[in-house]
Every structure is written in C-alpha cells, then in structure tokens.
Design a protein around this motif. Structure first.
Motif, short mmCIF file in Angstrom:
data_model
loop_
_atom_site.label_atom_id
_atom_site.label_comp_id
_atom_site.label_asym_id
_atom_site.label_seq_id
_atom_site.Cartn_x
_atom_site.Cartn_y
_atom_site.Cartn_z
N TYR A 183 0.84 -1.19 0.00
CA TYR A 183 0.00 0.00 0.00
C TYR A 183 0.88 1.24 0.00
N TYR A 184 0.38 2.29 -0.64
CA TYR A 184 0.91 3.64 -0.43
C TYR A 184 0.05 4.28 0.66
N LYS A 185 0.67 5.05 1.52
CA LYS A 185 -0.08 5.69 2.59
C LYS A 185 0.18 7.19 2.58
N ILE A 186 -0.88 7.96 2.47
CA ILE A 186 -0.80 9.43 2.50
C ILE A 186 -1.68 9.90 3.64
N GLY A 187 -1.05 10.39 4.69
CA GLY A 187 -1.81 10.70 5.90
C GLY A 187 -2.35 9.41 6.48
N ILE A 188 -3.65 9.33 6.64
CA ILE A 188 -4.27 8.10 7.14
C ILE A 188 -4.91 7.29 6.01
N THR A 189 -4.77 7.77 4.78
CA THR A 189 -5.40 7.10 3.64
C THR A 189 -4.45 6.07 3.04
N ARG A 190 -4.93 4.83 2.93
CA ARG A 190 -4.17 3.77 2.28
C ARG A 190 -4.64 3.67 0.83
N ILE A 191 -3.67 3.57 -0.09
CA ILE A 191 -3.98 3.55 -1.51
C ILE A 191 -3.40 2.28 -2.12
N HIS A 192 -4.26 1.52 -2.78
CA HIS A 192 -3.80 0.27 -3.40
C HIS A 192 -2.88 0.61 -4.56
N PRO A 193 -1.77 -0.11 -4.73
CA PRO A 193 -0.81 0.22 -5.79
C PRO A 193 -1.36 0.13 -7.20
#
Length: 378
Positions: A183-193
């Motif tokens: 996962y990429y994580k920006i702040g508390i948001t996890r983003i699927h690659p």
C-alpha cells in the motif's frame, strides 16, 4: 485464554534476516564514512557544516525556499514539457485523450508529477475514480468516471511493503511495474498500488530514483552562506564599526566614556553628521568589502556540472537567452532523449496502458511524438 501461534526461525531464515539487516545498514555506514580523510581524523562534513544524511523532506523544504534549487529541479522539466506531446492513432484514441486532457488537465498532472519526482526520489499519480475506494484494487471503470489525477511527492508518501514470500508470489502472477509495494499511505489514507502510477527517474529498483537536488544539497546551502555573508559584510561596512581608544597623556573619566558612547550612537544612527571627541582617537574598524564573485562562480560551475544544465541556461537572466548556440543545442539533445526514453516510456505509456486495461478507452496502436525543441517557430 487466546490461542497463540508459535513461530520458529530456521538457521537459513536467521541468516537471511541478518543479511537483510546488514544490507539495510550499509547505506548509512557508507554515508557516515563519506568525507572522512586522513585516517578519519578530519571530517569534511563537520568542518564545512554540511548535512551528511539528507532526507526527501529536507530536499522538499529547500525546493520551497531556495530559488536556485527550484531552477535546478524545474528547468529540465519545463523544457521537456514546453510543448504537449502529439498523440497519433488510426481510430478515436487520440481524440479521447485530447478530451480527457481538456477535462482533467491530463498533461498538467503528468508535468507536475515529473517535477515533484525529482525533488526527492520518486513521485506518484493517484487515479481518482468515481465510486471506487482508494484502498481497494482498481476495477473496470468508464473513462468519464476518471475525475482527477492527484500528484504527490515522496516526502508526503510512506510505503507499506509486501512480505518477502508474498512479494515473490505476486511478482510471478502480476504484470510489470510491480515492486512489492502493498500500500501507499498518504496521511491516514491507504492507496492500493493498482491505482498508482509510480514515477522514479534513473531508478535501479523501480521504487527509488535519483533526486535532482540531493547531490547538490550542501552546495545550495553554501550559496546561501555566500550571499548572506556578503550582504552582512556590506551592511557592517556601510553602517560603520567604530573603535574609540584613549590618547596617551589624557586623563579620561568614566563620564567621558558614557558621553562618547552617546555621541557615537548619534553618529552611527545618522542623528548627527559630525563627532567631537576629547581624549579619544576614533577609528572605523569595519572590514573591507570583499567581492563574493569568485566563490559564487565556483558554486555555479559545480551545480551546473552536477545537474548537467549549461551554466548560462541555468543562471542566465532568461532561460536560454544568454546560452551559446552549442550549449543550447547539446542541452536540447539531452532533453529530447529524455522525452523519448523516459517521459514517453516511463510516464505516458504506463498511464495509457493502465487506462486501456481498466477503462473503456479504445484499445489501439498509438504513437507519441514531440515538437523538436531546436526548430524555429513562426
């Protein structure tokens, strides 16, 4: 009582873990040894006040506040994207891309991603799809549901990596551009690659590329030192730095010193244009103004050579205006190679391939061409 799962490391696993730890420590050890001379008795980094371990956040701060840092990072990007690439296809693909560009400013997002990826070691573009969660794997969507392309630099992103076993399995079952990122994580948001276009120029491992600012981080700070110290020196010399010494044979009382101090303050602050003293010899001990030109030119040459941007293009009053024809042509040749071998292959094609695979964008054969930078306009 909760059930627990006991784990036992085999000798091979212990050995692999130790090797992994040593490999992770090696860059830090090599960084610590950089600049050590005379059998480690002299440390250039400490003597010169340089930073030995420069992070992406530090490069980002320097980019925001140092004009030359911004020029070094942005000049090749602005030259690369001076003209939009031309998309050619035998069907409606090019028209769909043109419509998408007008709607969500496609090429502006790609240029921004190219710019921020050079500040640190990578940048990412996140596909914002209407009705789809960032954390879930990307699903098929209509092109009209692509509402935005969000760009982030690596100082804003943390990476959650796959376990070694899972990484090996995924690499065998997924297409290219998989680098073991869970996962990429920006702040508390996890983003699927699967929702991310990962941009890293001159990368070896596919994740971390070469920062345009990291190799010259300390020299950019040295330029601050030169400009700041020369300005301070001029200010001190212009505003007087006075010394009062008693003349032999005169008896000076404490009150005389206090009175002289008040008169000197009036003189320095331009409240009076003259000074009358009795028993004191007044001297201006402000240092002579030394031109910073030679030291500044050394930094210009170092930064130009490291960034591979001709000095006259980088430091000229306007980009390219003062550059010699040969310097400009050589620089344009490098940028045109960058357009073809990096921007087209590693940014535009990767995005288009993902859109073709997951959206209703027409599956077609297309070509990308760039306007020749050295050719004259009307």
């Amino acid at each position: 009582m909760k059930d627990t799962i006991a784990t036992k490391n085999t000798p091979d696993q212990i050995t692999q873990n130790l090797i992994g730890e040593l490999e992770s420590m090696l860059p830090s050890y090599m960084a610590a040894m950089t600049g050590m001379q005379f059998k480690n008795h002299r440390d250039f980094y400490t003597i010169f006040g340089w930073e030995r371990r420069v992070t992406s956040a530090m490069c980002s701060a320097l980019y925001n506040y140092h004009g030359i840092a911004r020029a070094v990072n942005d000049t090749p990007v602005d030259t690369t994207w001076r003209y939009k690439p031309q998309i050619t296809s035998t069907d409606g693909f090019a028209k769909q891309i043109d419509t998408l560009d007008r709607r969500i400013r496609l090429y502006n997002a790609l240029q921004t991603a190219d710019r921020v990826s050079g500040i640190g070691q990578f940048g990412i573009i996140v596909l914002g799809i209407r009705g789809q969660s960032y954390e879930k794997p990307l699903r098929k969507f209509k092109l009209d549901d692509l509402v935005k392309l969000e760009v982030f630099q690596d100082a804003e992103v943390s990476l959650e990596m796959e376990a070694a076993e899972q990484k090996s399995k995924e690499q065998a079952n997924t297409p290219r551009y998989y680098y073991g990122i869970k996962y990429y994580k920006i702040g508390i948001t996890r983003i699927h690659p699967s929702r991310v276009i990962h941009i890293a120029e001159n990368s070896v491992d596919g994740i971390y590329g070469h920062s345009r600012l990291l190799p010259i981080y300390n020299q950019l700070h040295d330029m601050w030192k030169i400009s700041g110290s020369s300005a301070e020196q001029f200010y001190i010399s212009a505003s007087l730095l006075l010394s009062a010494q008693g003349i032999d044979g005169f008896k000076i009382k404490a009150a005389d010193g206090v009175a002289l101090q008040e008169k000197l303050l009036e003189l320095v602050n331009r409240m009076k244009g003259f000074l009358v003293s009795n028993g004191f010899e007044i001297k201006n001990i402000a240092p002579d103004i030394v031109s910073p030109k030679d030291s500044w030119e050394v930094m210009e040459k170092f930064i130009s050579a490291t960034s591979r941007i001709p000095r006259r293009i980088l430091f000229g009053s306007e980009m390219g205006q003062l550059a010699s024809t040969q310097d400009q042509n050589n620089y344009y040749e490098r940028i045109e190679s960058r357009q073809k071998n990096y921007v087209t292959e590693c940014i535009i094609n990767v995005l288009f391939d993902k859109l073709i695979a997951f959206s209703d964008l027409e599956k077609t054969t297309y070509s990308i061409t760039w306007h020749k930078l050295s050719s004259l306009t009307d």
